[in-house]
Design an enzyme around this catalytic site. Structure first.
Site, short mmCIF file in Angstrom:
data_model
loop_
_atom_site.label_atom_id
_atom_site.label_comp_id
_atom_site.label_asym_id
_atom_site.label_seq_id
_atom_site.Cartn_x
_atom_site.Cartn_y
_atom_site.Cartn_z
N ASP A 81 -31.39 -47.32 54.42
CA ASP A 81 -32.25 -47.08 53.27
C ASP A 81 -33.44 -46.20 53.63
O ASP A 81 -33.91 -45.40 52.80
CB ASP A 81 -32.75 -48.42 52.70
CG ASP A 81 -31.68 -49.11 51.87
OD1 ASP A 81 -31.28 -48.55 50.85
OD2 ASP A 81 -31.25 -50.21 52.26
N GLU A 104 -38.01 -50.27 54.83
CA GLU A 104 -36.87 -49.37 54.64
C GLU A 104 -37.18 -48.19 53.71
O GLU A 104 -36.26 -47.56 53.19
CB GLU A 104 -35.68 -50.16 54.10
CG GLU A 104 -36.00 -51.04 52.90
CD GLU A 104 -34.86 -51.99 52.56
OE1 GLU A 104 -33.69 -51.65 52.84
OE2 GLU A 104 -35.12 -53.06 52.01
N HIS A 144 -26.38 -57.65 50.43
CA HIS A 144 -25.20 -56.80 50.22
C HIS A 144 -23.88 -57.55 50.43
O HIS A 144 -22.83 -57.05 50.04
CB HIS A 144 -25.26 -55.58 51.14
CG HIS A 144 -26.35 -54.62 50.79
ND1 HIS A 144 -26.40 -53.94 49.59
CD2 HIS A 144 -27.46 -54.25 51.48
CE1 HIS A 144 -27.48 -53.18 49.56
NE2 HIS A 144 -28.15 -53.34 50.68
N ASP A 179 -34.44 -74.58 51.73
CA ASP A 179 -34.00 -75.95 51.49
C ASP A 179 -32.60 -76.23 52.02
O ASP A 179 -32.29 -77.36 52.42
CB ASP A 179 -34.05 -76.27 49.99
CG ASP A 179 -35.45 -76.58 49.49
OD1 ASP A 179 -36.37 -76.71 50.33
OD2 ASP A 179 -35.64 -76.68 48.26
N ARG A 208 -30.64 -62.90 55.17
CA ARG A 208 -31.30 -61.83 54.41
C ARG A 208 -31.14 -62.13 52.92
O ARG A 208 -30.02 -62.24 52.42
CB ARG A 208 -30.75 -60.45 54.73
CG ARG A 208 -31.45 -59.37 53.90
CD ARG A 208 -31.23 -57.97 54.42
NE ARG A 208 -29.87 -57.48 54.18
CZ ARG A 208 -29.50 -56.22 54.39
NH1 ARG A 208 -30.37 -55.34 54.87
NH2 ARG A 208 -28.26 -55.85 54.17
#
Length: 268
Positions: free
Chosen positions: A181, A155, A51, A90, A76
């Site tokens: 959520d 969620e 988000h 990476d 996230r």
């Protein structure tokens, strides 16, 4: 460089040892904001690629900004795509939070995504990536997988229904409950503090503790947050950088206009 692996994941070790980790959410996509928050003393900072307006270069800049501080960066992802998981690892993230997990099969695929072959499918490029210090960590390929901490976000009602199966997948290091959520999925959109939502979260935390799996969540309610810790939550985010800036700027203007501010001789 020889000897002990120099990139040990202290956050993962803390979860295994049962030491609660307190964190802060980062959504501003700003290296300056990240560095300011890194100096506050939180155990971990979550850099939000779902988000927050982040991409790989902006996340890399934030990682570099907090590298000098004793805080653990967690990312996230916007989704659990294997190619994207590889890029996050990476650039140097060792702890990943994957949203919208609803099944044990999905969890197993995510475990494979964060491990090198033959146990997984992570692409090998250790000589040219930041995670291995561009090849300066000679045993990186042999040790990296064990230092990855995989957190899966539950969620939805479907995810809760499969909580035991998801948490029991080998290689899942923790389960994060997403209140906003989850509330929407249960029919309480915009009301994560609803009694049923809170009850379902508390039941999930207790069940995860029984399963021996660390649980976490984000809440800006300190009373609820402390209650979750008491129930057994292992990693708790207690606010967001955007929230701190919003509340701080609102309070500053309100105090100034209302004349409620304390006198100060500071001049900048």
């Amino acid at each position: 460089m020889t000897g002990a692996f120099p990139l040990a994941n202290g956050f993962k070790a803390a979860l295994r040892e049962g030491r609660p980790q307190i964190g802060l959410w980062q959504v501003l996509a700003s290296p300056i904001a990240a560095e300011i928050c890194a100096g506050a003393g939180f155990d971990w900072l979550l850099f939000d690629g779902e988000h927050g307006p982040n991409d790989i270069p902006s996340l890399l800049a934030q990682l570099q900004a907090v590298a000098a501080y004793p805080v653990h960066p967690v990312a996230r992802l916007p989704s659990g795509e294997t190619w994207l998981t590889k890029q996050y690892l990476d650039i140097g993230f060792q702890t990943l939070l994957i949203p919208f997990v609803e099944s044990a099969e999905q969890a197993a695929d995510l475990v494979r995504a964060v491990r090198y072959p033959p146990e997984g499918v992570r692409g090998v490029a250790a000589g040219i990536v930041r995670a291995s210090r561009w090849g300066r960590v000679p045993d990186y390929l042999d040790r990296a997988s064990e230092q990855v901490c995989l957190l899966l976000q539950i969620e939805t009602a479907a995810g809760l229904a499969n909580l035991d199966a998801i948490a029991s997948v080998d290689g899942v290091d923790g389960v994060f409950i997403g209140p906003a959520d989850l509330a929407a999925s249960l029919g309480y959109r915009g009301r994560p503090g609803s009694e049923e939502v809170v009850e379902r979260i508390e039941v999930a935390i207790k069940r995860l503790k029984q399963l021996g799996k660390p649980s976490g969540l984000l809440t800006t309610d300190p009373v609820f947050g402390r209650a979750c810790l008491d129930l057994g939550s292992a990693f708790l985010a207690v606010g967001t950088d955007a929230g701190l800036l919003t509340r701080g700027s609102d309070e500053l203007l309100r105090d100034f206009v209302g004349g409620g501010g304390k006198a100060t001789t500071a001049v900048y």
